[in-house]
Design a protein around this motif. Sequence first.
Motif, PDB file in Angstrom:
ATOM      1  N   ILE A 122       0.355  -1.441   0.140  1.00 47.58           N
ATOM      2  CA  ILE A 122       0.064   0.285   0.366  1.00 47.58           C
ATOM      3  C   ILE A 122       0.739   1.203  -0.518  1.00 47.58           C
ATOM      4  CG2 ILE A 122      -1.965   1.295   1.117  1.00 47.58           C
ATOM      5  CD1 ILE A 122      -3.256  -1.506  -0.020  1.00 47.58           C
ATOM      6  N   ILE A 123       0.733   2.544  -1.274  1.00 48.45           N
ATOM      7  CA  ILE A 123       1.666   3.381  -0.916  1.00 48.45           C
ATOM      8  C   ILE A 123       0.781   4.499  -1.316  1.00 48.45           C
ATOM      9  CG2 ILE A 123       3.288   4.597  -2.726  1.00 48.45           C
ATOM     10  CD1 ILE A 123       4.530   2.140  -1.359  1.00 48.45           C
ATOM     11  N   ASN A 124       0.201   5.269  -0.510  1.00 47.40           N
ATOM     12  CA  ASN A 124      -0.043   6.148  -0.131  1.00 47.40           C
ATOM     13  C   ASN A 124      -2.017   5.750  -0.436  1.00 47.40           C
ATOM     14  OD1 ASN A 124       2.000   8.600   0.755  1.00 47.40           O
ATOM     15  ND2 ASN A 124       2.520   8.738  -1.810  1.00 47.40           N
ATOM     16  N   ASN A 125      -2.223   5.387   0.270  1.00 49.72           N
ATOM     17  CA  ASN A 125      -3.845   4.610  -0.081  1.00 49.72           C
ATOM     18  C   ASN A 125      -3.961   3.802  -0.765  1.00 49.72           C
ATOM     19  OD1 ASN A 125      -3.976   5.354   2.730  1.00 49.72           O
ATOM     20  ND2 ASN A 125      -4.519   6.992   1.982  1.00 49.72           N
ATOM     21  N   SER A 126      -2.939   3.906  -2.265  1.00 49.93           N
ATOM     22  CA  SER A 126      -2.746   2.848  -3.008  1.00 49.93           C
ATOM     23  C   SER A 126      -2.619   1.954  -2.741  1.00 49.93           C
ATOM     24  CB  SER A 126      -2.894   3.658  -4.177  1.00 49.93           C
ATOM     25  OG  SER A 126      -3.545   5.167  -4.904  1.00 49.93           O
ATOM     26  N   LEU A 127      -2.826   0.447  -3.959  1.00 47.64           N
ATOM     27  CA  LEU A 127      -2.564  -0.548  -3.873  1.00 47.64           C
ATOM     28  C   LEU A 127      -1.546  -0.462  -4.987  1.00 47.64           C
ATOM     29  CD1 LEU A 127      -3.224  -3.532  -2.840  1.00 47.64           C
ATOM     30  CD2 LEU A 127      -4.899  -4.234  -4.948  1.00 47.64           C
ATOM     31  N   GLY A 128      -0.712  -1.311  -4.520  1.00 50.77           N
ATOM     32  CA  GLY A 128       0.829  -1.708  -6.023  1.00 50.77           C
ATOM     33  C   GLY A 128       1.194  -3.223  -5.590  1.00 50.77           C
ATOM     34  N   GLU A 129       2.125  -3.270  -6.146  1.00 49.16           N
ATOM     35  CA  GLU A 129       2.462  -4.469  -6.465  1.00 49.16           C
ATOM     36  C   GLU A 129       3.734  -4.653  -7.099  1.00 49.16           C
ATOM     37  OE1 GLU A 129       1.485  -8.597  -9.638  1.00 49.16           O
ATOM     38  OE2 GLU A 129      -0.468  -7.096  -9.418  1.00 49.16           O
ATOM     39  N   VAL A 130       4.949  -5.445  -6.536  1.00 50.24           N
ATOM     40  CA  VAL A 130       6.169  -5.664  -7.257  1.00 50.24           C
ATOM     41  C   VAL A 130       6.331  -6.257  -8.546  1.00 50.24           C
ATOM     42  CG1 VAL A 130       8.578  -5.830  -5.962  1.00 50.24           C
ATOM     43  CG2 VAL A 130       6.832  -5.145  -4.134  1.00 50.24           C
ATOM     44  N   ILE A 131       6.833  -5.275  -8.976  1.00 51.56           N
ATOM     45  CA  ILE A 131       6.845  -5.778 -10.820  1.00 51.56           C
ATOM     46  C   ILE A 131       8.197  -5.932 -10.353  1.00 51.56           C
ATOM     47  CG2 ILE A 131       4.946  -4.994 -11.155  1.00 51.56           C
ATOM     48  CD1 ILE A 131       5.925  -2.812 -12.469  1.00 51.56           C
ATOM     49  N   GLY A 132       9.752  -5.947 -10.237  1.00 48.84           N
ATOM     50  CA  GLY A 132      10.635  -6.095 -10.591  1.00 48.84           C
ATOM     51  C   GLY A 132      11.350  -4.793  -9.831  1.00 48.84           C
ATOM     52  N   VAL A 133      13.031  -4.864 -10.996  1.00 51.42           N
ATOM     53  CA  VAL A 133      14.019  -3.591  -9.666  1.00 51.42           C
ATOM     54  C   VAL A 133      14.269  -3.591 -10.892  1.00 51.42           C
ATOM     55  CG1 VAL A 133      15.964  -3.641  -8.755  1.00 51.42           C
ATOM     56  CG2 VAL A 133      14.167  -5.214  -7.969  1.00 51.42           C
ATOM     57  N   THR A 134      15.184  -2.042 -11.496  1.00 53.08           N
ATOM     58  CA  THR A 134      15.575  -1.545 -11.709  1.00 53.08           C
ATOM     59  C   THR A 134      17.178  -1.499 -11.596  1.00 53.08           C
ATOM     60  OG1 THR A 134      16.772   0.444 -10.543  1.00 53.08           O
ATOM     61  CG2 THR A 134      14.881   0.308 -11.568  1.00 53.08           C
ATOM     62  N   GLN A 135      18.413  -1.503 -12.713  1.00 54.18           N
ATOM     63  CA  GLN A 135      19.376  -1.567 -13.041  1.00 54.18           C
ATOM     64  C   GLN A 135      20.655  -0.880 -11.614  1.00 54.18           C
ATOM     65  OE1 GLN A 135      21.785  -1.346 -16.983  1.00 54.18           O
ATOM     66  NE2 GLN A 135      20.262  -2.741 -17.523  1.00 54.18           N
ATOM     67  N   ASP A 136      19.902   0.155 -10.735  1.00 51.53           N
ATOM     68  CA  ASP A 136      20.673   0.805 -10.227  1.00 51.53           C
ATOM     69  C   ASP A 136      19.353   0.483  -8.780  1.00 51.53           C
ATOM     70  OD1 ASP A 136      18.353   1.849 -10.680  1.00 51.53           O
ATOM     71  OD2 ASP A 136      18.448   4.160 -10.061  1.00 51.53           O
ATOM     72  N   GLY A 137      19.264  -0.636  -8.999  1.00 52.90           N
ATOM     73  CA  GLY A 137      18.707  -1.560  -7.720  1.00 52.90           C
ATOM     74  C   GLY A 137      17.886  -1.194  -6.634  1.00 52.90           C
ATOM     75  N   LYS A 138      16.916  -0.199  -7.373  1.00 48.99           N
ATOM     76  CA  LYS A 138      15.260   0.361  -6.861  1.00 48.99           C
ATOM     77  C   LYS A 138      13.821  -0.837  -7.651  1.00 48.99           C
ATOM     78  CE  LYS A 138      16.960   4.467  -6.995  1.00 48.99           C
ATOM     79  NZ  LYS A 138      16.496   6.391  -7.956  1.00 48.99           N
ATOM     80  N   ILE A 139      13.101  -0.889  -6.333  1.00 49.30           N
ATOM     81  CA  ILE A 139      12.917  -1.499  -6.547  1.00 49.30           C
ATOM     82  C   ILE A 139      11.655  -1.178  -7.476  1.00 49.30           C
ATOM     83  CG2 ILE A 139      10.938  -1.021  -4.692  1.00 49.30           C
ATOM     84  CD1 ILE A 139      10.228  -4.618  -4.408  1.00 49.30           C
ATOM     85  N   LYS A 140       9.971  -1.762  -8.728  1.00 48.36           N
ATOM     86  CA  LYS A 140       9.452  -1.488  -9.738  1.00 48.36           C
ATOM     87  C   LYS A 140       8.336  -1.553  -8.492  1.00 48.36           C
ATOM     88  CE  LYS A 140      10.196  -1.461 -13.600  1.00 48.36           C
ATOM     89  NZ  LYS A 140      10.690  -2.063 -14.945  1.00 48.36           N
ATOM     90  N   ILE A 141       7.484  -0.739  -8.835  1.00 45.66           N
ATOM     91  CA  ILE A 141       6.508  -1.214  -7.869  1.00 45.66           C
ATOM     92  C   ILE A 141       5.043  -0.083  -8.951  1.00 45.66           C
ATOM     93  CG2 ILE A 141       4.377  -0.774  -6.321  1.00 45.66           C
ATOM     94  CD1 ILE A 141       7.243  -1.084  -3.983  1.00 45.66           C
ATOM     95  N   GLN A 142       3.924  -1.479  -9.345  1.00 46.41           N
ATOM     96  CA  GLN A 142       2.605  -1.119 -10.288  1.00 46.41           C
ATOM     97  C   GLN A 142       1.547  -0.217  -9.635  1.00 46.41           C
ATOM     98  OE1 GLN A 142       0.655  -3.231 -13.247  1.00 46.41           O
ATOM     99  NE2 GLN A 142       1.526  -1.998 -14.764  1.00 46.41           N
ATOM    100  N   LEU A 143       1.423   0.701  -9.062  1.00 44.56           N
ATOM    101  CA  LEU A 143       0.285   1.466  -8.466  1.00 44.56           C
ATOM    102  C   LEU A 143      -1.320   1.245  -9.068  1.00 44.56           C
ATOM    103  CD1 LEU A 143       1.308   5.029  -6.484  1.00 44.56           C
ATOM    104  CD2 LEU A 143       1.347   2.885  -6.361  1.00 44.56           C
ATOM    105  N   ARG A 144      -1.613   1.312  -8.568  1.00 48.00           N
ATOM    106  CA  ARG A 144      -3.253   0.386 -10.100  1.00 48.00           C
ATOM    107  C   ARG A 144      -4.126   1.924  -9.272  1.00 48.00           C
ATOM    108  NH1 ARG A 144      -1.126  -4.544 -10.552  1.00 48.00           N
ATOM    109  NH2 ARG A 144      -0.617  -5.180 -12.288  1.00 48.00           N
ATOM    110  N   SER A 145      -5.385   2.008 -10.186  1.00 46.40           N
ATOM    111  CA  SER A 145      -6.255   2.854  -9.882  1.00 46.40           C
ATOM    112  C   SER A 145      -7.588   2.260 -10.483  1.00 46.40           C
ATOM    113  CB  SER A 145      -6.335   4.388  -8.624  1.00 46.40           C
ATOM    114  OG  SER A 145      -5.571   4.975 -10.095  1.00 46.40           O
ATOM    115  N   PRO A 146      -8.987   2.683 -10.530  1.00 48.43           N
ATOM    116  CA  PRO A 146     -10.090   2.849 -11.037  1.00 48.43           C
ATOM    117  C   PRO A 146      -8.988   3.522 -13.337  1.00 48.43           C
ATOM    118  CG  PRO A 146     -10.968   3.141  -8.921  1.00 48.43           C
ATOM    119  CD  PRO A 146      -8.979   3.351  -9.417  1.00 48.43           C
ATOM    120  N   GLY A 147      -9.282   2.791 -13.824  1.00 48.96           N
ATOM    121  CA  GLY A 147      -9.184   3.532 -15.407  1.00 48.96           C
ATOM    122  C   GLY A 147      -7.587   3.831 -15.345  1.00 48.96           C
ATOM    123  N   ALA A 148      -6.723   3.415 -14.165  1.00 48.50           N
ATOM    124  CA  ALA A 148      -5.380   4.285 -14.771  1.00 48.50           C
ATOM    125  C   ALA A 148      -4.004   2.995 -13.960  1.00 48.50           C
ATOM    126  CB  ALA A 148      -5.038   5.302 -14.552  1.00 48.50           C
TER     127      ALA A 148
END
Length: 269
Positions: A228-254
Amino acid sequence: MSFNLQLYQETWLKIARIAIINTLSNNIQTIPLRVFDSLTSSNTKLWELIDRGTPTPTAVIALQQTAGKGQWGNSWVSSGGGLYLSVALDIDLDINHSSHLVMATAWGIATVLRYYQLPVTIKWSNDLILDNRKLGGIKIETRNHKKKLIKAVIGVGINWHNPIPNVGINLKSYYQNKAIKSINSLEELTAIASYGISFGYQYYLSVGIEQLLANYLAILNSIGKQVIINNSLGEVIGVTQDGKIKIQLRSPGASSTITFAPGQISLGY
């Protein structure tokens, strides 16, 4: 508690004869190891030895730690029975590529443990996971010169026979209901971990960050984890080459993708 240095060396040489990754020429040399009954911190002790002229690569192990170093400045007492190891390497990395070393060493240790029939995975960014519980962690400290990282001390803690919290697991409890015990001593575990550190870094130098990242992601258990990021549901989808975690946030229609560096977000257990 005693430690058999000969068994450590014999195990190291045994691992070195194994082609864990066929694409990597196995010319990794045994890392000398010093054993201490008790230290405040194996990382601190190793830096002291380096500053007094001890050549690298080199390593120290503490059979007990009284002020072990963790991530983000945490410290703790590490009781007897665990692996408390620090390995020093000469490195040559861009100062902005410290995350490459983090991924290389975590992947290297996990890969050698997996060869020993332990289904270890990685929790972003560098925790070792077994049966969905924390088996160990890694703490890396570096020194730089002219925008280059030139030396690193990689501290590793792995639960062997030591007491553990509820989110943890040690190998003693894991092996209780197993027919085969592939690691039989602290000396063997020490050789596996120290070899894994050097192996992971040498593999990274051989293949580059793209291939290393692909291998790292293949055993990363954080993929698909919901947060949960700022009251939005997110899912871990990967890691960047500089070691940062990638999270996809989903909200209605976007949907949108955001990244976080280690220390900016905790995934929990």
